[in-house]
Design an enzyme around this catalytic site. Structure first.
Site, PDB file in Angstrom:
ATOM      1  N   GLU A 161      69.016  30.105  21.359  1.00 49.11           N
ATOM      2  CA  GLU A 161      68.663  31.436  20.855  1.00 49.11           C
ATOM      3  C   GLU A 161      69.617  32.542  21.307  1.00 49.11           C
ATOM      4  OE1 GLU A 161      64.557  32.189  21.801  1.00 49.11           O
ATOM      5  OE2 GLU A 161      63.832  30.505  20.623  1.00 49.11           O
ATOM      6  N   GLU A 358      61.896  24.135  18.611  1.00 53.59           N
ATOM      7  CA  GLU A 358      60.759  24.860  19.195  1.00 53.59           C
ATOM      8  C   GLU A 358      59.841  25.310  18.070  1.00 53.59           C
ATOM      9  OE1 GLU A 358      61.432  28.220  21.774  1.00 53.59           O
ATOM     10  OE2 GLU A 358      63.054  27.169  22.820  1.00 53.59           O
TER      11      GLU A 358
END
Ligand code: IFM
Length: 456
Positions: A161, A358
Site C-alpha cells: 500500500e 487483504e
C-alpha cells in the site's frame, strides 16, 4: 448458492510486522518511524503503540500452529526492516527470527508470502522516503533478506500500500512520519515505486523462478451524480488513490491527467532517466487490498490536510449501505468490478495475475465469558467478498487467491487496538481465541468451497 475455488487457489490470512510482533527493541533493533510516531502526543488513539502488540515475536510457533489448525495454505507476513538491518549491518537475532518463522510455516505446509515493506522504515534513514537514496537502501535490505530466506520463500512482495506510506503519511500526516507537504508526498510515492522497481530487477536477476510482485490498496471512487464537477472529483480521487500506482507499474508511465492535476506540486527533476523502466519491470502478481468503494461529490476545499492530494474538494457521500466498525461501507460488488477492471486494463495485458492480499472487516465484537465471539457479521462480509472474487473470475479475471485481513486482532495504526479485524480474538492476556469467522473460514480454506448462508 454455494460456489468453489479451483485446486491450488490460495486461501489464507495476512498480518504485518509492526501490528503484531511487539519486541520493538529486541536483538539490537533500533526505532522504526512507527516507534517514533507512536510517541507523538495525540498521533495514536488512546496513546497506544506496538511495543507489545500481540507479542508474536515470542509466540510465533503458537501462531503458526493456529494458521495450520485453521486449514490455511498461505500466510502473508511482513518483515520489519530495522529488525534485520541496523544502518546496513545485519542483525543476526532478527534474521534468525524470520528464518525460524519461515521454517515453522513450511513444516506446517503453509506457504510463506513475504512482504518487504509494510511501513516500518528505519528511523535512522535521513529524510525517509523523501530521499531518493532510501530506494537504494531498500534494494540492499531486500537482497540481504533474500540471501538468508530466498531458498525457502518463493513469493516476494516489495511494498504494501504505497498510497498509505506516501500520501496518507507525508500529505495527510495521519501515518508515520506524520508530515503534511504535498510535494514531499509525491517525492515519497515516486521513491517508493523506484524502490519497488529496482528491487524487482535485483530479485529477478538473483532468483528468476521466484514469484514477485507488489501489493496496492485500491479504493474505487465513483461520482455522486453525473454533474461534471462530481465526475471530475471522482476522476481525480481515482487518479491518486489507484491509477497513480498501478499505471506506472504495469505500463511505465504516470497517468497524464494526474500529472496535469499535480503540476503545481510536482517536484522538478523527480523522475530521472530509467526510473519508469525500472518501475515497470515485469512482475508476476499484483496484490489487491480492497475494503470499500467510495462515492464523492465536489464540495468545499478541505481546510485540513487530506490524502486526496489533487482533490481537496472531494466530499464522501455515504450510500444506504451497512458499514464496518471503521465506518467503511460494505460493497462487495466493488471488489468484483475492481478485479475485472484491473485484469482488463492493467494486469491481464501485462501478464500478471491477481491475488486479493487483504480483505476483511473491523466489527464491533462482543466476547462471551469464554472469550468466544459469534461474529456472524464478519462471516457475512467474508462470504460476500469471496463470492465477488468468484464472480470476477467467472468474468475472466485471473485471480489466484484470497488472504483475509487479518489472522488476529492487532494494532490498527492511528486507531490503536480498538478496531478488531481478526479472525482470531486476542484478549488482554494475549490469548488467541478463534472467532466463529475463523472456524467458518477454516472450512472454506480446507475445502475450497463456500456454502451459501442457508446451508453454512
Ligand atoms: O490494518 C491495515 C493494514 O495494515 C493495511 N491495510 C488495511 C488494514 C486495515 O486498515
Amino acid at each position: 448458492m454455494s460456489f468453489d475455488f479451483p485446486e491450488g487457489f490460495l486461501l489464507g490470512s495476512a498480518t504485518s510486522a509492526y501490528q503484531i510482533e511487539g519486541a520493538v527493541h529486541s536483538g539490537g533493533k533500533q526505532d522504526s518511524i512507527w516507534d517514533v510516531f507512536c510517541r507523538v502526543p495525540g498521533a495514536i488513539a488512546g496513546g497506544e503503540d506496538g511495543t507489545l502488540a500481540c507479542d508474536h515475536y515470542h509466540r510465533f510457533a503458537e501462531d503458526v500452529q493456529l494458521i495450520s489448525d485453521l486449514g490455511m495454505n498461505t500466510y502473508r507476513f511482513s518483515v520489519c526492516w530495522p529488525r534485520v538491518l541496523d544502518d546496513g549491518t545485519i542483525l543476526p537475532a532478527g534474521m534468525d527470527f524470520y528464518s525460524r518463522l519461515v521454517d515453522e510455516l513450511l513444516a506446517h505446509d503453509v506457504q510463506p508470502w513475504l512482504t518487504l515493506y509494510h511501513w516500518d522504515l528505519p528511523a535512522v534513514l535521513p529524510g525517509g522516503w523523501k530521499n531518493r537514496d532510501t530506494a537504494s537502501r531498500f534494494v540492499d535490505y531486500a537482497m540481504a533478506l533474500h540471501d538468508r530466506l530466498g531458498d525457502r520463500v518463493r513469493t516476494w512482495t516489495t511494498l504494501n500500500e504505497p498510497w498509505c506510506s506516501s500520501f496518507l503519511s507525508y500529505a495527510a500526516g495521519v501515518h508515520a512520519p506524520g508530515e503534511t507537504d504535498i510535494a514531499d508526498s509525491i517525492r515519497a510515492a515516486h521513491h517508493l515505486l523506484l524502490a519497488h522497481g529496482r528491487t524487482i530487477e535485483a530479485l529477478r536477476a538473483a532468483d528468476p523462478s521466484a514469484t514477485l510482485g507488489v501489493t496496492l490498496n485500491f479504493t474505487p471512487a465513483l461520482p455522486a451524480s453525473d454533474r461534471p464537477a462530481d465526475v471530475d472529483v471522482a476522476r481525480r480521487v481515482d487518479g491518486t488513490n489507484n491509477r497513480f500506482f498501478i499505471e506506472p507499474v504495469t505500463t511505465g508511465h504516470y497517468p497524464a491527467d494526474v500529472l496535469d492535476d499535480l503540476t503545481e506540486y510536482w517536484p522538478a527533476d523527480l523522475v530521472r532517466d530509467g526510473d519508469l523502466a525500472s518501475i515497470s519491470s515485469p512482475i508476476d502478481v499484483v496484490g489487491v487490498n480492497y475494503y470499500s468503494t467510495n462515492v464523492f461529490r465536489a464540495g468545499e476545499v478541505a481546510d485540513v490536510p487530506t490524502p486526496h492530494i489533487s482533490a481537496p474538494d472531494a466530499v464522501q457521500v455515504l450510500r444506504d449501505l451497512p458499514v464496518t466498525d471503521m465506518g467503511w461501507e460494505i460493497d462487495p460488488g466493488g471488489l468484483r468490478d475492481l478485479l475485472v477492471r484491473l485484469h482488463d486494463t492493467y494486469t491481464g495485458p501485462a501478464g500478471a495475475s491477481l491475488v486479493v492480499t487483504e480483505n476483511g472487516a473491523a466489527m464491533d465484537d462482543h466476547a462471551d465469558p469464554d472469550g468466544f465471539v459469534e461474529d456472524t457479521d464478519r462471516i457475512d462480509y467474508l462470504r460476500s467478498h469471496l463470492r465477488a472474487v468468484r464472480q470476477a473470475m467467472d468474468a475472466g479475471a485471473d485471480v489466484r487467491g484470497y488472504l483475509a485481513w487479518s489472522l488476529m486482532d492487532n494494532f490498527e495504526w492511528a486507531m490503536g487496538y480498538a478496531k478488531r479485524f481478526g479472525l482470531v480474538r486476542v484478549d488482554e492476556e494475549l490469548r488467541r481465541i478463534p472467532k466463529a469467522s475463523a472456524l467458518w473460514f477454516a472450512r472454506v480454506a480446507r475445502t475450497g468451497r463456500v456454502e451459501d448462508a442457508a446451508s453454512a
